[in-house]
Motif scaffolding. Structure first.
Motif, PDB file in Angstrom:
ATOM      1  N   LYS A  17     -10.271  -6.092   3.643  1.00 56.39           N
ATOM      2  CA  LYS A  17      -9.033  -6.407   2.925  1.00 56.39           C
ATOM      3  C   LYS A  17      -8.758  -5.380   1.830  1.00 56.39           C
ATOM      4  O   LYS A  17      -7.620  -4.977   1.611  1.00 56.39           O
ATOM      5  CB  LYS A  17      -9.091  -7.811   2.325  1.00 56.39           C
ATOM      6  N   ILE A  18      -9.802  -4.944   1.130  1.00 51.38           N
ATOM      7  CA  ILE A  18      -9.640  -3.935   0.079  1.00 51.38           C
ATOM      8  C   ILE A  18      -9.195  -2.610   0.689  1.00 51.38           C
ATOM      9  O   ILE A  18      -8.288  -1.944   0.175  1.00 51.38           O
ATOM     10  CB  ILE A  18     -10.954  -3.739  -0.716  1.00 51.38           C
ATOM     11  N   GLN A  19      -9.810  -2.215   1.795  1.00 54.05           N
ATOM     12  CA  GLN A  19      -9.425  -0.966   2.457  1.00 54.05           C
ATOM     13  C   GLN A  19      -7.969  -1.021   2.910  1.00 54.05           C
ATOM     14  O   GLN A  19      -7.223  -0.052   2.742  1.00 54.05           O
ATOM     15  CB  GLN A  19     -10.336  -0.695   3.652  1.00 54.05           C
ATOM     16  N   GLN A  20      -7.537  -2.145   3.464  1.00 54.53           N
ATOM     17  CA  GLN A  20      -6.153  -2.287   3.908  1.00 54.53           C
ATOM     18  C   GLN A  20      -5.196  -2.246   2.720  1.00 54.53           C
ATOM     19  O   GLN A  20      -4.128  -1.640   2.795  1.00 54.53           O
ATOM     20  CB  GLN A  20      -5.976  -3.591   4.694  1.00 54.53           C
ATOM     21  N   MET A  21      -5.586  -2.867   1.600  1.00 53.87           N
ATOM     22  CA  MET A  21      -4.751  -2.873   0.411  1.00 53.87           C
ATOM     23  C   MET A  21      -4.538  -1.447  -0.109  1.00 53.87           C
ATOM     24  O   MET A  21      -3.414  -1.051  -0.421  1.00 53.87           O
ATOM     25  CB  MET A  21      -5.389  -3.721  -0.690  1.00 53.87           C
ATOM     26  N   PHE A  22      -5.618  -0.643  -0.176  1.00 57.96           N
ATOM     27  CA  PHE A  22      -5.486   0.737  -0.645  1.00 57.96           C
ATOM     28  C   PHE A  22      -4.701   1.592   0.348  1.00 57.96           C
ATOM     29  O   PHE A  22      -3.942   2.474  -0.060  1.00 57.96           O
ATOM     30  CB  PHE A  22      -6.857   1.356  -0.918  1.00 57.96           C
ATOM     31  N   ALA A  23      -4.858   1.338   1.633  1.00 61.36           N
ATOM     32  CA  ALA A  23      -4.078   2.072   2.629  1.00 61.36           C
ATOM     33  C   ALA A  23      -2.588   1.771   2.467  1.00 61.36           C
ATOM     34  O   ALA A  23      -1.757   2.686   2.497  1.00 61.36           O
ATOM     35  CB  ALA A  23      -4.543   1.719   4.036  1.00 61.36           C
ATOM     36  N   ASN A  24      -2.243   0.499   2.266  1.00 61.24           N
ATOM     37  CA  ASN A  24      -0.841   0.119   2.051  1.00 61.24           C
ATOM     38  C   ASN A  24      -0.293   0.718   0.762  1.00 61.24           C
ATOM     39  O   ASN A  24       0.847   1.179   0.717  1.00 61.24           O
ATOM     40  CB  ASN A  24      -0.692  -1.400   2.031  1.00 61.24           C
ATOM     41  N   LEU A  25      -1.100   0.705  -0.287  1.00 59.45           N
ATOM     42  CA  LEU A  25      -0.681   1.286  -1.568  1.00 59.45           C
ATOM     43  C   LEU A  25      -0.405   2.776  -1.410  1.00 59.45           C
ATOM     44  O   LEU A  25       0.625   3.276  -1.859  1.00 59.45           O
ATOM     45  CB  LEU A  25      -1.755   1.062  -2.633  1.00 59.45           C
ATOM     46  N   GLY A  26      -1.297   3.496  -0.742  1.00 53.52           N
ATOM     47  CA  GLY A  26      -1.104   4.927  -0.516  1.00 53.52           C
ATOM     48  C   GLY A  26       0.135   5.208   0.297  1.00 53.52           C
ATOM     49  O   GLY A  26       0.900   6.136   0.003  1.00 53.52           O
ATOM     50  N   GLU A  28       2.865   3.295   0.513  1.00 55.71           N
ATOM     51  CA  GLU A  28       4.050   2.998  -0.287  1.00 55.71           C
ATOM     52  C   GLU A  28       4.278   4.046  -1.374  1.00 55.71           C
ATOM     53  O   GLU A  28       5.415   4.401  -1.667  1.00 55.71           O
ATOM     54  CB  GLU A  28       3.949   1.606  -0.895  1.00 55.71           C
ATOM     55  N   LEU A  29       3.214   4.544  -1.984  1.00 50.49           N
ATOM     56  CA  LEU A  29       3.362   5.568  -3.020  1.00 50.49           C
ATOM     57  C   LEU A  29       3.907   6.872  -2.450  1.00 50.49           C
ATOM     58  O   LEU A  29       4.716   7.542  -3.087  1.00 50.49           O
ATOM     59  CB  LEU A  29       2.014   5.854  -3.687  1.00 50.49           C
ATOM     60  N   HIS A  35       5.468  15.389  -2.692  1.00 47.13           N
ATOM     61  CA  HIS A  35       4.458  15.454  -3.759  1.00 47.13           C
ATOM     62  C   HIS A  35       4.689  14.275  -4.707  1.00 47.13           C
ATOM     63  O   HIS A  35       5.819  13.832  -4.879  1.00 47.13           O
ATOM     64  CB  HIS A  35       4.596  16.738  -4.589  1.00 47.13           C
ATOM     65  N   ILE A  36       3.619  13.781  -5.318  1.00 49.28           N
ATOM     66  CA  ILE A  36       3.747  12.811  -6.402  1.00 49.28           C
ATOM     67  C   ILE A  36       2.882  13.286  -7.561  1.00 49.28           C
ATOM     68  O   ILE A  36       1.919  14.032  -7.382  1.00 49.28           O
ATOM     69  CB  ILE A  36       3.341  11.378  -5.994  1.00 49.28           C
ATOM     70  N   THR A  49       5.485   7.341 -10.261  1.00 50.63           N
ATOM     71  CA  THR A  49       6.500   7.241  -9.227  1.00 50.63           C
ATOM     72  C   THR A  49       7.866   7.086  -9.886  1.00 50.63           C
ATOM     73  O   THR A  49       7.963   6.924 -11.102  1.00 50.63           O
ATOM     74  CB  THR A  49       6.238   6.033  -8.309  1.00 50.63           C
ATOM     75  N   ASN A  50       8.908   7.114  -9.091  1.00 49.98           N
ATOM     76  CA  ASN A  50      10.259   6.976  -9.628  1.00 49.98           C
ATOM     77  C   ASN A  50      10.468   5.626 -10.302  1.00 49.98           C
ATOM     78  O   ASN A  50      11.201   5.513 -11.268  1.00 49.98           O
ATOM     79  CB  ASN A  50      11.285   7.156  -8.512  1.00 49.98           C
ATOM     80  N   GLY A  51       9.823   4.588  -9.808  1.00 50.80           N
ATOM     81  CA  GLY A  51      10.012   3.250 -10.356  1.00 50.80           C
ATOM     82  C   GLY A  51       9.021   2.863 -11.431  1.00 50.80           C
ATOM     83  O   GLY A  51       9.090   1.769 -11.966  1.00 50.80           O
ATOM     84  N   GLY A  52       8.061   3.702 -11.764  1.00 56.18           N
ATOM     85  CA  GLY A  52       7.069   3.355 -12.773  1.00 56.18           C
ATOM     86  C   GLY A  52       5.757   4.063 -12.526  1.00 56.18           C
ATOM     87  O   GLY A  52       5.727   5.175 -12.010  1.00 56.18           O
ATOM     88  N   THR A  53       4.661   3.400 -12.870  1.00 57.11           N
ATOM     89  CA  THR A  53       3.343   3.999 -12.708  1.00 57.11           C
ATOM     90  C   THR A  53       2.396   3.012 -12.037  1.00 57.11           C
ATOM     91  O   THR A  53       2.589   1.800 -12.109  1.00 57.11           O
ATOM     92  CB  THR A  53       2.726   4.405 -14.058  1.00 57.11           C
ATOM     93  N   VAL A  54       1.357   3.553 -11.403  1.00 58.28           N
ATOM     94  CA  VAL A  54       0.257   2.763 -10.863  1.00 58.28           C
ATOM     95  C   VAL A  54      -1.002   3.289 -11.544  1.00 58.28           C
ATOM     96  O   VAL A  54      -1.304   4.475 -11.467  1.00 58.28           O
ATOM     97  CB  VAL A  54       0.139   2.915  -9.335  1.00 58.28           C
ATOM     98  N   ASN A  55      -1.705   2.408 -12.240  1.00 57.80           N
ATOM     99  CA  ASN A  55      -2.891   2.784 -12.988  1.00 57.80           C
ATOM    100  C   ASN A  55      -4.095   2.066 -12.388  1.00 57.80           C
ATOM    101  O   ASN A  55      -4.124   0.847 -12.325  1.00 57.80           O
ATOM    102  CB  ASN A  55      -2.721   2.395 -14.464  1.00 57.80           C
ATOM    103  N   ILE A  56      -5.090   2.833 -11.957  1.00 59.96           N
ATOM    104  CA  ILE A  56      -6.334   2.262 -11.425  1.00 59.96           C
ATOM    105  C   ILE A  56      -7.447   2.644 -12.385  1.00 59.96           C
ATOM    106  O   ILE A  56      -7.726   3.821 -12.586  1.00 59.96           O
ATOM    107  CB  ILE A  56      -6.636   2.796 -10.011  1.00 59.96           C
TER     108      ILE A  56
END
Length: 65
Positions: A17-26, A28-29, A35-36, A49-56
């Protein structure tokens, strides 16, 4: 008796589930972008990103084995 939580700070989740979540996040980003902007800190990664930030953030003080 009421069942106790598995962990005080959250719950256990399968690795798949964690691997799928990170794959989906990547996906979508990066979707629609060539380039980002990203910043690597001492214990965090920030994607801009254009809509904000993702902080890990990484916290080493809990769950060490």
């Amino acid at each position: 008796m009421k069942k106790q939580n598995q962990c005080v700070n959250g719950r256990f989740v399968s690795v798949e589930k964690i691997q799928q979540m990170f794959a989906n996040l990547g996906f979508e980003l990066c979707s629609g972008h060539k380039h980002i902007r990203a910043k690597l800190g001492e214990n965090s990664i920030v994607f801009y990103t254009n809509g904000g930030t993702v902080n890990i953030s990484f916290n080493e003080k809990g769950g060490k084995q």
